[in-house]
Design a protein around this motif. Structure first.
Motif, mmCIF file in Angstrom:
data_model
loop_
_atom_site.group_PDB
_atom_site.id
_atom_site.type_symbol
_atom_site.label_atom_id
_atom_site.label_comp_id
_atom_site.label_asym_id
_atom_site.label_seq_id
_atom_site.Cartn_x
_atom_site.Cartn_y
_atom_site.Cartn_z
ATOM 1 N N ILE A 134 109.333 -42.021 -31.343
ATOM 2 C CA ILE A 134 108.134 -41.212 -31.198
ATOM 3 C C ILE A 134 106.946 -42.147 -31.352
ATOM 4 O O ILE A 134 106.865 -42.927 -32.301
ATOM 5 N N ARG A 135 106.043 -42.085 -30.384
ATOM 6 C CA ARG A 135 104.882 -42.964 -30.370
ATOM 7 C C ARG A 135 103.608 -42.132 -30.363
ATOM 8 O O ARG A 135 103.613 -40.976 -29.931
ATOM 9 N N LEU A 136 102.519 -42.751 -30.826
ATOM 10 C CA LEU A 136 101.268 -42.016 -30.986
ATOM 11 C C LEU A 136 100.133 -42.536 -30.116
ATOM 12 O O LEU A 136 99.198 -41.799 -29.821
ATOM 13 N N CYS A 137 100.200 -43.796 -29.686
ATOM 14 C CA CYS A 137 99.032 -44.412 -29.050
ATOM 15 C C CYS A 137 99.422 -45.266 -27.853
ATOM 16 O O CYS A 137 99.838 -46.416 -28.012
ATOM 17 N N PRO A 138 99.281 -44.749 -26.623
ATOM 18 C CA PRO A 138 99.621 -45.552 -25.448
ATOM 19 C C PRO A 138 98.693 -46.739 -25.238
ATOM 20 O O PRO A 138 99.096 -47.733 -24.624
ATOM 21 N N VAL A 139 97.457 -46.666 -25.751
ATOM 22 C CA VAL A 139 96.574 -47.826 -25.671
ATOM 23 C C VAL A 139 97.169 -48.967 -26.483
ATOM 24 O O VAL A 139 97.117 -50.137 -26.090
ATOM 25 N N CYS A 140 97.766 -48.631 -27.622
ATOM 26 C CA CYS A 140 98.349 -49.635 -28.515
ATOM 27 C C CYS A 140 99.648 -50.215 -27.965
ATOM 28 O O CYS A 140 99.868 -51.430 -28.026
ATOM 29 N N ASP A 141 100.530 -49.347 -27.462
ATOM 30 C CA ASP A 141 101.883 -49.823 -27.176
ATOM 31 C C ASP A 141 102.465 -49.322 -25.861
ATOM 32 O O ASP A 141 103.684 -49.325 -25.675
ATOM 33 N N GLY A 142 101.609 -48.917 -24.924
ATOM 34 C CA GLY A 142 102.126 -48.527 -23.622
ATOM 35 C C GLY A 142 102.924 -49.648 -22.964
ATOM 36 O O GLY A 142 103.905 -49.402 -22.261
ATOM 37 N N PHE A 143 102.513 -50.881 -23.212
ATOM 38 C CA PHE A 143 103.219 -52.037 -22.640
ATOM 39 C C PHE A 143 104.688 -52.049 -23.047
ATOM 40 O O PHE A 143 105.561 -52.447 -22.267
ATOM 41 N N GLU A 144 104.963 -51.628 -24.285
ATOM 42 C CA GLU A 144 106.340 -51.673 -24.789
ATOM 43 C C GLU A 144 107.262 -50.663 -24.106
ATOM 44 O O GLU A 144 108.484 -50.761 -24.241
ATOM 45 N N VAL A 145 106.727 -49.670 -23.418
ATOM 46 C CA VAL A 145 107.588 -48.688 -22.740
ATOM 47 C C VAL A 145 107.588 -48.902 -21.232
ATOM 48 O O VAL A 145 108.013 -48.027 -20.475
ATOM 49 N N SER A 146 107.136 -50.048 -20.803
ATOM 50 C CA SER A 146 107.069 -50.322 -19.371
ATOM 51 C C SER A 146 108.406 -50.069 -18.687
ATOM 52 O O SER A 146 109.454 -50.571 -19.130
ATOM 53 N N ASP A 147 108.370 -49.245 -17.627
ATOM 54 C CA ASP A 147 109.518 -48.949 -16.759
ATOM 55 C C ASP A 147 110.650 -48.208 -17.469
ATOM 56 O O ASP A 147 111.777 -48.166 -16.964
ATOM 57 N N LYS A 148 110.373 -47.621 -18.619
ATOM 58 C CA LYS A 148 111.387 -46.854 -19.347
ATOM 59 C C LYS A 148 111.146 -45.353 -19.172
ATOM 60 O O LYS A 148 110.046 -44.933 -18.825
ATOM 61 N N PRO A 149 112.180 -44.531 -19.396
ATOM 62 C CA PRO A 149 111.986 -43.076 -19.328
ATOM 63 C C PRO A 149 111.192 -42.581 -20.534
ATOM 64 O O PRO A 149 111.643 -42.662 -21.675
ATOM 65 N N VAL A 150 110.004 -42.069 -20.266
ATOM 66 C CA VAL A 150 109.075 -41.692 -21.323
ATOM 67 C C VAL A 150 108.615 -40.255 -21.096
ATOM 68 O O VAL A 150 108.425 -39.823 -19.962
ATOM 69 N N ALA A 151 108.435 -39.526 -22.196
ATOM 70 C CA ALA A 151 107.898 -38.172 -22.128
ATOM 71 C C ALA A 151 106.602 -38.113 -22.921
ATOM 72 O O ALA A 151 106.365 -38.906 -23.840
ATOM 73 N N ILE A 152 105.771 -37.154 -22.546
ATOM 74 C CA ILE A 152 104.539 -36.876 -23.298
ATOM 75 C C ILE A 152 104.638 -35.441 -23.777
ATOM 76 O O ILE A 152 104.807 -34.516 -22.984
#
Length: 311
Positions: A134-152
């Motif tokens: 579970i993540r809170l800040c895409p500005v902070c760590d959007g890079f870490e989920v690059s090309d992965k299956p992600v939900a909002i």
């Protein structure tokens, strides 16, 4: 009582990156400074930040706080654990604060009280945040989920806007709205133009099967993801500002001018409680600006005046 008879030159409330940086600057300006921190900085939730300057391999949020705390203490700032439950502006121009069962006075106040994130309900939430499920800040760590299956996940007003930002990191993006699947036509067109499928049914709850985070839809179907971004908004901790007569923005934040001065003379605000980009680098910049202005106002020896009228 004259202003020079105050216990402190400046009281800093809040011990996240903003408040601790403020304490560092004020201590190095040789100002009598006390930072009171309740120990609830959202920075402590960061499992490992990769966009904090100077740490390309990443650094845990807790370590950032500990390093800043040690830095402030080295130069003589008082850093204490406690809760400022009452703050008032006195007729003599001083501020009186109550914390840890005692009262003290300060000539200036910096509020670095931050915000409280609205969190999803799921067992072992902090463990999921620590593991990046579970993540809170895409500005902070959007890079870490690059090309992965992600939900909002969250309310539609937050989910739909955050989707446009996250689309730059992954094409495998799912919108999980808790309240409605309706979308304004103009926004729907923007989402579809970016290849983002609109939600068709609401989400009942988030679930964990021991291997991955899932979302149970109203129909009972479960979808699973590498990470889920919470998009549920936040609540600024701005009660102390209201106690000294401050008026909040429509979003509940504290409005400031270019020097981080509020509309209340003698009070500055920095970090996430201010209506700005919620980033540690921004908070640190706020602290440098505010403390320099605080120092200059004390050096001038004049009663501080508000630079603007709050919106």
């Amino acid at each position: 009582m004259q202003q020079q008879d105050a216990d402190l030159d400046c009281l800093v409330v809040g011990g996240g990156p903003a408040g601790l940086t403020a304490a560092i600057y004020l201590a190095r300006f040789r100002r009598r400074t006390r930072l009171v921190d309740a120990g609830s900085s959202r920075a402590a939730l960061i499992p490992r930040s990769h966009n904090f300057p100077g740490f390309p391999d990443g650094i845990p949020g807790v370590e950032i706080i500990e390093r800043l705390k040690a830095h402030a203490s080295r130069y003589g700032a008082e850093v204490e654990h406690g809760h400022v439950g009452d703050l008032r502006a006195r007729e003599d121009g001083l501020f009186e604060a109550h914390a840890s069962g005692r009262a003290f006075t300060a000539r200036r106040v910096i509020l670095a009280t931050g915000v409280i994130d609205n969190m999803p309900e799921i067992d072992a939430l902090k463990d999921h945040i620590g593991a990046g499920r579970i993540r809170l800040c895409p500005v902070c760590d959007g890079f870490e989920v690059s090309d992965k299956p992600v939900a909002i996940y969250g309310t539609a007003d937050h989910v739909l806007q955050k989707a446009l930002f996250l689309r730059g990191f992954t094409e495998n993006l799912t919108l999980l709205c808790t309240d409605t699947v309706s979308c304004p036509a103009e926004l729907a067109a923007k989402l579809q133009a970016r290849g983002i499928a609109l939600p068709t049914e609401c989400v009942e709850e988030l679930v964990w099967d021991g291997a991955s985070i899932g979302a149970r839809l109203k129909s009972g179907a479960v979808k699973r993801f590498a990470s889920v971004y919470a998009a549920m908004g936040s609540r600024p901790r701005a009660n102390l500002y209201k106690q000294v007569g401050g008026v909040l923005t429509n979003e509940g934040c504290i409005d400031t001018d270019e020097h981080q001065r509020t509309s209340v003379p003698g009070v500055w605000a920095i970090g996430d409680v201010v209506d700005a980009l919620d980033q540690m680098a921004v908070a640190i910049g706020h602290a440098a600006i505010a403390t320099t202005d605080v120092h200059n106002s004390l050096t001038a020896g004049i009663k501080p005046e508000a630079r603007f009228t709050s919106r």
